[in-house]
Design an enzyme around this catalytic site. Structure first.
Site, PDB file in Angstrom:
ATOM      1  N   ARG A 125       0.385 -10.097 -26.961  1.00 25.57           N
ATOM      2  CA  ARG A 125      -0.195 -10.694 -25.755  1.00 25.57           C
ATOM      3  C   ARG A 125      -1.521 -11.379 -26.082  1.00 25.57           C
ATOM      4  O   ARG A 125      -1.770 -12.515 -25.658  1.00 25.57           O
ATOM      5  CB  ARG A 125      -0.395  -9.616 -24.693  1.00 25.57           C
ATOM      6  CG  ARG A 125      -1.118 -10.062 -23.429  1.00 25.57           C
ATOM      7  CD  ARG A 125      -0.287 -10.992 -22.606  1.00 25.57           C
ATOM      8  NE  ARG A 125      -0.838 -11.169 -21.264  1.00 25.57           N
ATOM      9  CZ  ARG A 125      -0.580 -12.211 -20.495  1.00 25.57           C
ATOM     10  NH1 ARG A 125       0.222 -13.172 -20.911  1.00 25.57           N
ATOM     11  NH2 ARG A 125      -1.094 -12.308 -19.288  1.00 25.57           N
ATOM     12  N   VAL A 180      -2.454  -9.143 -13.098  1.00 21.76           N
ATOM     13  CA  VAL A 180      -3.680  -8.886 -12.342  1.00 21.76           C
ATOM     14  C   VAL A 180      -4.916  -9.178 -13.178  1.00 21.76           C
ATOM     15  O   VAL A 180      -5.812  -9.917 -12.767  1.00 21.76           O
ATOM     16  CB  VAL A 180      -3.711  -7.424 -11.846  1.00 21.76           C
ATOM     17  CG1 VAL A 180      -5.033  -7.109 -11.166  1.00 21.76           C
ATOM     18  CG2 VAL A 180      -2.546  -7.166 -10.905  1.00 21.76           C
ATOM     19  N   ARG A 220       9.596  -7.001 -13.798  1.00 25.65           N
ATOM     20  CA  ARG A 220       9.263  -5.599 -13.553  1.00 25.65           C
ATOM     21  C   ARG A 220      10.011  -5.037 -12.348  1.00 25.65           C
ATOM     22  O   ARG A 220      10.026  -5.622 -11.276  1.00 25.65           O
ATOM     23  CB  ARG A 220       7.749  -5.450 -13.333  1.00 25.65           C
ATOM     24  CG  ARG A 220       6.924  -5.637 -14.593  1.00 25.65           C
ATOM     25  CD  ARG A 220       5.444  -5.579 -14.297  1.00 25.65           C
ATOM     26  NE  ARG A 220       5.032  -6.702 -13.441  1.00 25.65           N
ATOM     27  CZ  ARG A 220       3.809  -6.838 -12.953  1.00 25.65           C
ATOM     28  NH1 ARG A 220       2.894  -5.921 -13.191  1.00 25.65           N
ATOM     29  NH2 ARG A 220       3.505  -7.889 -12.213  1.00 25.65           N
ATOM     30  N   THR A 246       0.521   0.717 -12.974  1.00 22.49           N
ATOM     31  CA  THR A 246       0.718   2.075 -12.449  1.00 22.49           C
ATOM     32  C   THR A 246       2.138   2.167 -11.887  1.00 22.49           C
ATOM     33  O   THR A 246       2.345   2.040 -10.683  1.00 22.49           O
ATOM     34  CB  THR A 246      -0.313   2.414 -11.351  1.00 22.49           C
ATOM     35  OG1 THR A 246      -0.392   1.310 -10.426  1.00 22.49           O
ATOM     36  CG2 THR A 246      -1.674   2.666 -11.950  1.00 22.49           C
ATOM     37  N   CYS A 282       4.718  -3.773  -6.995  1.00 24.96           N
ATOM     38  CA  CYS A 282       3.964  -3.227  -5.863  1.00 24.96           C
ATOM     39  C   CYS A 282       4.865  -2.658  -4.769  1.00 24.96           C
ATOM     40  O   CYS A 282       4.885  -1.456  -4.543  1.00 24.96           O
ATOM     41  CB  CYS A 282       3.057  -4.315  -5.269  1.00 24.96           C
ATOM     42  SG  CYS A 282       1.588  -4.677  -6.262  1.00 24.96           S
TER      43      CYS A 282
END
Length: 423
Positions: free
Chosen positions: A38, A15, A326, A83, A260
């Site tokens: 990173r 994001v 993920r 999150t 998500c």
């Protein structure tokens, strides 16, 4: 002349990086990430998420840093950290709180900066948790020393059509001045325009229900696939027919993971339970989708007559053509097959082998030259969709089974000795 002189984007993942690069075309932007590796990769021009090409990184004026000291006295702070949920499927706000505390120390009250959250949260987190934490950690007062905004992220990994510079950005702020500041900033980088939500809570809620809606619809498709399997009918054949109706919603069955869809409904259900409401519909969909990997493993084991053998699972990422591991639900399928006694090997052409080992304790293989009693096409990567028919047949033992979870080989004419199974 813009009042936005310096923007800090906290978190440079799927994001944050595309957002920071887009903003840097119009504003002075610093990208902060606590992951030193990173930052080093980005400075070297490599994005392991494959969201930003090397040439775009080479051109950007974005400044990369892992030091909070470089982020002091900005006009806007944007939080784009993960999150996730914890082992009990409860919201894990650890990264958001850490970013919030860092920002609190960096704020110059004279600038009265705006702190914008893009991370997905349940309604009320921005104003009820993050705002008070900034006040506490920085000895600041909301409204006087800083203000709050929210703009839910809508990044879809691997999707080059709905990119940050083309989508509509939902924006919300604690007052009209903040809303207009967000409209100026986000409006400068997207051709899709902005939508002014009625409140911060409304914007938080919109993000939560967008993904919960998809999760529930996919759960329906998964339940339909389970029902149809009992009469030996492929859900893909049924969908091919149903899609001819003009208002049919073309959701598909499968393993639901990612950052998500497999997570956000738990944030919404957490809020519901806090308010004394039992979120039956949301959690029912989650239960179906979270249990899909084990159900597939059991169905295949039964189809094999309860006989365990050597199995190959093709694809570990949460969706096709991205390296994103993920919340992979393919690992549920692998774990259940192993519980049933199968010797399982895994492969994925896009995922980082070190990340696979670190996150899931699996060692990917190159399946070329090996044969398996069971081959499962779990993720429809382009490399697997385009696999030559003879190469596909070579993977399967003469009396073995080929399981096609995504319907990517359903039109292939294969050796009739191969036992084929599909959702």
């Amino acid at each position: 002349m813009s009042s936005i002189k310096k923007i800090v984007v906290v978190g440079l993942g799927y994001v944050g990086l595309p957002l920071a690069v887009a903003l840097a075309r119009k504003f002075t932007v610093i990208g902060l990430d606590v992951d030193a590796a990173r930052i080093a990769q980005l400075i070297a021009g490599h994005d392991r998420t494959r969201e930003i090409a090397g040439e775009a990184l080479a051109r950007t004026t974005l400044t990369f840093t892992q030091s909070a000291e470089d982020c002091r006295a900005a006009d806007v702070y944007i939080v784009t950290v993960p999150t996730p949920v914890d082992a009990a499927n409860q919201p894990d706000l650890t990264a958001v709180i850490a970013a919030t505390r860092m920002i609190a120390q960096a704020i110059d009250p004279a600038k009265r900066p705006t702190v914008i959250y893009e991370s997905t949260v349940y309604p009320g987190v921005t104003e009820g948790i993050c705002g008070p934490e900034i006040e506490r950690a920085g000895n600041l007062q909301r409204g006087r020393d800083f203000r709050l905004g929210y703009s839910p992220e809508r990044i879809n990994p691997g999707d080059k059509t709905h990119s940050i510079d083309q989508i509509t950005k939902v924006i919300a702020g604690e007052d009209e001045e903040v809303v207009e500041q967000l409209a100026e900033m986000y409006g400068a980088i997207t051709s899709g325009g902005v939508f002014r939500a009625a409140s911060i809570k409304a914007a938080e809620s919109a993000k939560a229900i967008e993904n919960a809606q998809r999760d529930i619809n996919i759960a329906f498709m998964n339940e339909v696939a389970q029902i149809l399997s009992k009469i030996d009918v492929s859900v893909w054949d049924v969908l091919a027919a149903a899609r001819t109706k003009w208002n049919f919603l073309p959701f598909e069955p499968g393993l639901v993971g990612g950052h998500c869809i497999g997570v956000d409904p738990y944030y919404l259900s957490h809020l519901a339970q806090q308010l004394g409401h039992d979120p039956q519909f949301i959690l029912s969909g989650r239960a179906i989708n979270d249990g899909m990997g084990a159900w597939i493993a059991d169905a295949l084991h039964e189809r094999l007559g309860g006989k365990a053998g050597k199995a190959l699972v093709l694809g570990l990422t949460f969706k096709e053509d991205v390296p994103d591991l993920r919340n992979s639900r393919t690992v549920d399928l692998v774990a259940r097959l192993r519980e049933l006694g199968h010797r399982v090997e895994v492969a994925d052409p896009l995922a980082d082998p070190d990340e696979i080992a670190r996150e899931y304790g699996l060692s990917p293989v190159d399946p070329g030259g090996s044969r398996y009693d069971l081959v499962i096409g779990a993720v429809a990567h382009g490399e697997y969709r385009d696999l030559a028919t003879d190469e596909l047949e070579k993977l399967v033992e003469s009396d073995g089974m080929l399981a096609d979870l995504k319907g990517m080989w359903r039109d292939r004419q294969l050796n009739p000795a191969i036992n084929r199974w599909s959702l």
